[in-house]
Motif scaffolding. Structure first.
Motif, mmCIF file in Angstrom:
data_model
loop_
_atom_site.group_PDB
_atom_site.id
_atom_site.type_symbol
_atom_site.label_atom_id
_atom_site.label_comp_id
_atom_site.label_asym_id
_atom_site.label_seq_id
_atom_site.Cartn_x
_atom_site.Cartn_y
_atom_site.Cartn_z
ATOM 1 N N LYS A 82 0.761 -1.317 -0.069
ATOM 2 C CA LYS A 82 0.055 -0.017 -0.003
ATOM 3 C C LYS A 82 0.896 1.241 0.045
ATOM 4 C CE LYS A 82 -4.247 -1.967 2.023
ATOM 5 N NZ LYS A 82 -5.375 -1.981 2.943
ATOM 6 N N LYS A 83 1.912 1.063 0.674
ATOM 7 C CA LYS A 83 2.930 2.460 0.545
ATOM 8 C C LYS A 83 3.533 2.396 -0.646
ATOM 9 C CE LYS A 83 4.337 2.649 5.592
ATOM 10 N NZ LYS A 83 5.199 2.563 6.585
ATOM 11 N N ASN A 89 0.895 4.231 -2.575
ATOM 12 C CA ASN A 89 1.215 5.846 -2.371
ATOM 13 C C ASN A 89 2.180 6.548 -2.904
ATOM 14 O OD1 ASN A 89 -1.188 5.541 -0.566
ATOM 15 N ND2 ASN A 89 -0.184 5.187 1.302
ATOM 16 N N LEU A 146 -3.359 -5.650 -6.260
ATOM 17 C CA LEU A 146 -3.339 -4.118 -6.030
ATOM 18 C C LEU A 146 -2.443 -3.387 -7.033
ATOM 19 C CD1 LEU A 146 -3.586 -1.935 -3.996
ATOM 20 C CD2 LEU A 146 -1.347 -2.696 -2.602
#
Length: 280
Positions: free
Chosen positions: A167-168, A171, A203
C-alpha cells in the motif's frame, strides 16, 4: 494465456565478476545475445553498474551502434534496463557533488536507452538504495517528477523495484502523479519479505511494467528455482487473471560451479512447465 515474453538478466551467462551476483559482462556481453537466441529467449535485460560505467556500451555513441548491430544480427530485443548504478551510489543519499553526477548519469542512460529501443527503465530502490526515511522518499519523488517530460519525450517508462509494503508502494506512485511510472515486480523479493504476492499483483495490476522471476527463501538469499519460498503457481495464476502481457526477466541464482548455461536452462524449463497449464 500467460505472456511468453521471456528474457534473462544480462551477465547471468557470464563468469561471476568481483564476487557479485549481477554485473555488466564487459568481456562477454555480445556472446550472451547469441546464447539468448540459441536458448529460445526473446530478450535480454540490460544492466548498468557503476563499475567502469563509461565503458558500458550504452554510455557512448559507438557502443550504441554495436548494440543496435547485435540486436539486428540475433533478433534479440532489449525490452528493459536495470540501473544498478543507483544501488551502487544512491543519488538521494549522496553528498551534493556526487548526487549531481549520479543524476546526470541517470538522465544520460535514460536518453541512450531510448536510442536502442529500450522501453522500460528499472530503478532499484532496494538493498543499498533502500528508502530509509521520508526525506529520501521526497527527494526521489521530486527528482522523477522533474524528469516526467523528459521521460515522456523519450518514450520510456520507469519501473521502480521497491521493498516498501504494497500500500505504501501505491502511495509512492500516486505521489508522482504520472502514468509513465510503475512497478518492477520481483517475485523473489516478495517471497523474502513474506508479502502476499496474490494481493500485491491484484493491487498493482496494470502498474506492473516488468517482472523479475527469481526464487528466494524467507528473509534470505536467491536460490535455485523450486528451492525457495516463491509461490510461482499462485503468482502465474494471478498474473493470468490480470491478463499480464509484458516482459518477464529470469534472475536465477548463480551456479556455484560456474555452469551458468546449464543453470539458465534449468530455470527456463522450470518456468515453461509451470505456465503450460495456462495455454488452454
Amino acid at each position: 494465456m500467460i505472456s511468453r515474453n521471456f528474457g534473462f538478466m544480462q551477465g547471468r551467462l557470464s563468469p561471476i565478476f568481483r564476487n557479485k551476483i549481477q554485473s555488466f559482462p564487459h568481456n562477454n556481453w555480445k556472446s550472451e545475445f547469441y546464447w539468448a537466441k540459441k536458448l529460445g529467449f526473446s530478450h535480454i535485460e540490460w544492466t548498468v553498474d557503476q563499475y567502469f560505467i563509461n565503458f558500458n556500451p550504452i554510455s557512448y555513441s559507438s557502443g550504441l551502434e554495436e548494440i543496435k548491430n547485435i540486436k539486428k544480427i540475433t533478433s534479440i530485443k532489449i525490452n528493459s534496463l536495470t540501473a544498478d548504478f543507483i544501488m551502487d551510489e544512491p543519488f538521494f543519499k549522496s553528498e551534493f557533488s556526487i548526487k549531481n553526477l549520479i543524476e546526470k548519469q541517470l538522465e544520460k542512460i535514460i536518453l541512450n536507452a531510448s536510442k536502442v529501443g529500450i522501453k522500460c527503465f528499472v530503478v532499484p530502490l532496494v538493498d543499498n538504495a533502500k528508502i530509509e526515511n521520508n526525506n529520501q522518499k521526497k527527494n526521489i519523488i521530486s527528482f522523477f517528477r522533474n524528469l516526467s517530460t523528459f521521460i515522456k519525450k523519450n518514450k520510456i517508462k520507469i519501473a521502480f523495484e521497491i521493498d516498501l509494503k504494497p500500500k505504501k508502494v501505491i502511495n509512492f506512485l500516486d505521489s508522482i502523479k504520472d502514468d509513465n511510472f510503475g512497478i518492477n515486480f520481483d517475485t523473489g523479493n516478495s517471497a523474502s519479505l513474506n508479502y502476499n504476492s496474490e494481493e500485491e499483483i491484484k493491487l498493482y495490476n496494470n502498474r506492473i511494467f516488468n517482472i523479475h522471476l527469481k526464487d528466494r527463501i524467507l528473509n534470505g538469499d536467491t536460490v535455485r528455482f523450486g528451492s525457495g519460498n516463491t509461490n510461482f503457481n499462485l503468482i502465474f495464476e494471478q498474473l493470468n487473471r490480470i491478463n499480464y502481457k509484458k516482459s518477464f526477466t529470469i534472475q536465477m541464482a548463480r551456479s556455484k560451479s560456474n555452469k551458468h548455461i546449464q543453470e539458465i536452462k534449468f530455470a527456463k524449463n522450470y518456468i515453461d512447465k509451470l505456465i503450460k497449464s495456462y495455454d488452454c
